[in-house]
Design a protein around this motif. Sequence first.
Motif, PDB file in Angstrom:
ATOM      1  N   GLU A  97      31.208  12.251  21.928  1.00 14.20           N
ATOM      2  CA  GLU A  97      30.947  12.067  23.322  1.00 14.20           C
ATOM      3  C   GLU A  97      29.850  11.526  24.129  1.00 14.20           C
ATOM      4  O   GLU A  97      29.797  10.835  24.868  1.00 14.20           O
ATOM      5  N   GLU A  98      28.603  11.810  23.222  1.00 12.85           N
ATOM      6  CA  GLU A  98      27.328  11.198  23.498  1.00 12.85           C
ATOM      7  C   GLU A  98      27.344   9.616  23.371  1.00 12.85           C
ATOM      8  O   GLU A  98      26.608   8.639  24.002  1.00 12.85           O
ATOM      9  N   LEU A  99      28.055   9.219  22.452  1.00 15.00           N
ATOM     10  CA  LEU A  99      28.173   7.904  22.075  1.00 15.00           C
ATOM     11  C   LEU A  99      29.026   6.633  22.962  1.00 15.00           C
ATOM     12  O   LEU A  99      29.006   5.658  22.772  1.00 15.00           O
ATOM     13  N   ALA A 100      30.038   7.529  23.366  1.00 16.54           N
ATOM     14  CA  ALA A 100      31.191   6.538  24.188  1.00 16.54           C
ATOM     15  C   ALA A 100      30.567   6.654  25.499  1.00 16.54           C
ATOM     16  O   ALA A 100      30.208   7.438  26.116  1.00 16.54           O
ATOM     17  N   ALA A 101      31.008   5.453  26.344  1.00 20.04           N
ATOM     18  CA  ALA A 101      30.614   5.509  27.701  1.00 20.04           C
ATOM     19  C   ALA A 101      31.949   5.981  28.613  1.00 20.04           C
ATOM     20  O   ALA A 101      31.599   6.326  29.711  1.00 20.04           O
ATOM     21  N   ASP A 102      32.951   6.085  27.870  1.00 18.70           N
ATOM     22  CA  ASP A 102      34.256   6.439  28.748  1.00 18.70           C
ATOM     23  C   ASP A 102      35.108   6.787  27.384  1.00 18.70           C
ATOM     24  O   ASP A 102      35.207   6.241  26.465  1.00 18.70           O
ATOM     25  N   SER A 103      36.212   7.687  27.705  1.00 17.39           N
ATOM     26  CA  SER A 103      37.335   7.889  26.578  1.00 17.39           C
ATOM     27  C   SER A 103      38.687   8.290  27.654  1.00 17.39           C
ATOM     28  O   SER A 103      38.320   8.778  28.777  1.00 17.39           O
ATOM     29  N   VAL A 104      39.706   7.983  27.009  1.00 17.25           N
ATOM     30  CA  VAL A 104      41.022   8.304  27.706  1.00 17.25           C
ATOM     31  C   VAL A 104      41.691   9.215  26.789  1.00 17.25           C
ATOM     32  O   VAL A 104      41.787   8.618  25.530  1.00 17.25           O
ATOM     33  N   GLU A 105      42.517   9.955  27.047  1.00 15.37           N
ATOM     34  CA  GLU A 105      43.613  10.790  26.137  1.00 15.37           C
ATOM     35  C   GLU A 105      44.818   9.857  26.271  1.00 15.37           C
ATOM     36  O   GLU A 105      45.127   9.472  27.226  1.00 15.37           O
ATOM     37  N   GLU A 106      45.348   9.469  24.989  1.00 11.63           N
ATOM     38  CA  GLU A 106      46.504   9.088  24.852  1.00 11.63           C
ATOM     39  C   GLU A 106      47.748  10.309  24.716  1.00 11.63           C
ATOM     40  O   GLU A 106      47.252  11.301  24.395  1.00 11.63           O
ATOM     41  N   GLY A 107      48.858   9.788  24.554  1.00  6.89           N
ATOM     42  CA  GLY A 107      49.968  10.718  24.445  1.00  6.89           C
ATOM     43  C   GLY A 107      50.051  11.396  23.003  1.00  6.89           C
ATOM     44  O   GLY A 107      49.894  10.595  21.983  1.00  6.89           O
ATOM     45  N   LEU A 108      50.069  12.790  22.893  1.00  8.76           N
ATOM     46  CA  LEU A 108      50.578  13.357  21.690  1.00  8.76           C
ATOM     47  C   LEU A 108      51.896  13.503  21.403  1.00  8.76           C
ATOM     48  O   LEU A 108      52.762  14.335  21.640  1.00  8.76           O
ATOM     49  N   PHE A 109      52.414  12.197  20.738  1.00 11.98           N
ATOM     50  CA  PHE A 109      53.925  11.792  20.814  1.00 11.98           C
ATOM     51  C   PHE A 109      54.239  12.653  19.587  1.00 11.98           C
ATOM     52  O   PHE A 109      55.679  12.587  19.356  1.00 11.98           O
ATOM     53  N   SER A 110      53.537  13.130  18.825  1.00  9.59           N
ATOM     54  CA  SER A 110      54.215  13.956  17.534  1.00  9.59           C
ATOM     55  C   SER A 110      53.316  15.369  17.568  1.00  9.59           C
ATOM     56  O   SER A 110      52.371  15.440  17.694  1.00  9.59           O
ATOM     57  N   ASP A 111      54.257  16.437  16.775  1.00  5.83           N
ATOM     58  CA  ASP A 111      53.395  17.523  16.829  1.00  5.83           C
ATOM     59  C   ASP A 111      52.264  17.424  15.714  1.00  5.83           C
ATOM     60  O   ASP A 111      51.498  18.652  15.527  1.00  5.83           O
ATOM     61  N   ARG A 112      52.522  16.487  15.056  1.00  2.90           N
ATOM     62  CA  ARG A 112      51.438  16.320  13.800  1.00  2.90           C
ATOM     63  C   ARG A 112      50.082  15.572  14.302  1.00  2.90           C
ATOM     64  O   ARG A 112      49.038  15.663  13.749  1.00  2.90           O
ATOM     65  N   LEU A 113      50.204  15.173  15.574  1.00  6.42           N
ATOM     66  CA  LEU A 113      49.172  14.659  16.293  1.00  6.42           C
ATOM     67  C   LEU A 113      48.193  15.658  16.695  1.00  6.42           C
ATOM     68  O   LEU A 113      48.743  16.096  18.019  1.00  6.42           O
ATOM     69  N   VAL A 114      46.923  15.413  16.315  1.00  4.31           N
ATOM     70  CA  VAL A 114      46.130  16.677  16.674  1.00  4.31           C
ATOM     71  C   VAL A 114      44.935  15.924  17.871  1.00  4.31           C
ATOM     72  O   VAL A 114      44.942  16.551  18.756  1.00  4.31           O
ATOM     73  N   LEU A 115      45.036  14.669  17.727  1.00  2.00           N
ATOM     74  CA  LEU A 115      44.008  14.211  18.764  1.00  2.00           C
ATOM     75  C   LEU A 115      44.464  12.576  18.834  1.00  2.00           C
ATOM     76  O   LEU A 115      44.818  12.068  17.733  1.00  2.00           O
TER      77      LEU A 115
END
Lengths: 209, 96
Positions: free
Chosen positions: A139-157
């Motif tokens: 969090e501290e190292l990034a200027a910004d972030s966006v969530e992308e879709g969790l299109f699989s139930d194996r995708l944690v992030l």
Amino acid sequence: MTNRYVYGVVEAGDGVDREIDAVGGADRIYTIEHSRLGAVVSDIDTTEPERTDEDARRHDDILRELMDGGERTIVPMQFGMVFDNDRALKNVLRGGRPAFRRALSDVEGRVELGLKLVREEGAEVDDDAVRGAVDDELEELAADSVEEGLFSDRLVLNRSYLVDRENREAFDEAIGRLEAEFEEGGDLLVQYTGPFAPYSFVDVHIGAQ
Amino acid sequence: MAQPQRSRPDSSSLAEVLDRILDKGVVIDVWARVSVVGIELLTVEARVVVASVDTFLHYAEEISKIEQATSEGDLEDLEELDVETRPESSPQSASE
């Protein structure tokens, strides 16, 4: 051929003119300037270029190359933005100028990086704890972030990060620590991708009335 | 345990490239790219436009200048039109 395929928008003076494999078989990219902005373009004989894997790569490779070294800031276009005349292109540069200027300053000196965490089949993972650990590192190292879709139930992030060039090394090291932590247990796979042009951090849509 | 190494992002994934270039990036509607009759009035949606009422009013004022110029047929004089966000109405300062 008067159609122009547009890769992105730069500050006037940051333009290019060089030979390179470009979308639709063109072999040169150059810059059309207007309203103190420049559109990096190549000539193309259609207004609806086919989305081939090869041309998708070329679009991305050209943007990546333009950003290389970090001396040039570019606002990337979505694939397929073809103008059938220069007047329309200049009109968009003129009318969209405040939005392009804002986007240029949002992404100046920054690149986009992708992070996916994939749960191994059958593994049990505390998703909240994993996301917390990621936030603590990044969090501290990034200027910004966006969530992308969790299109699989194996995708944690699944997230895209906008990172200052000067924080790139620290960001890579933080990802290295996360990989060591998560992959040691064998439950999570870390997919760290990029750097990309900041596609996910330019929020501009131009239409006509 | 060995010191974790700096990780290098992988730039070779076509799927990652496609996710971005097909869904993200600046979008310009076909009607603004393929002009049939003269110059259309553009609509611009971006964070900068919705940042604040102040920004919007400033923007609307500039748009009316474009409309006026369009009807008078002297668009070439609009090169130096300034519709930039003023610092006091930027999204950052508005949210602080």
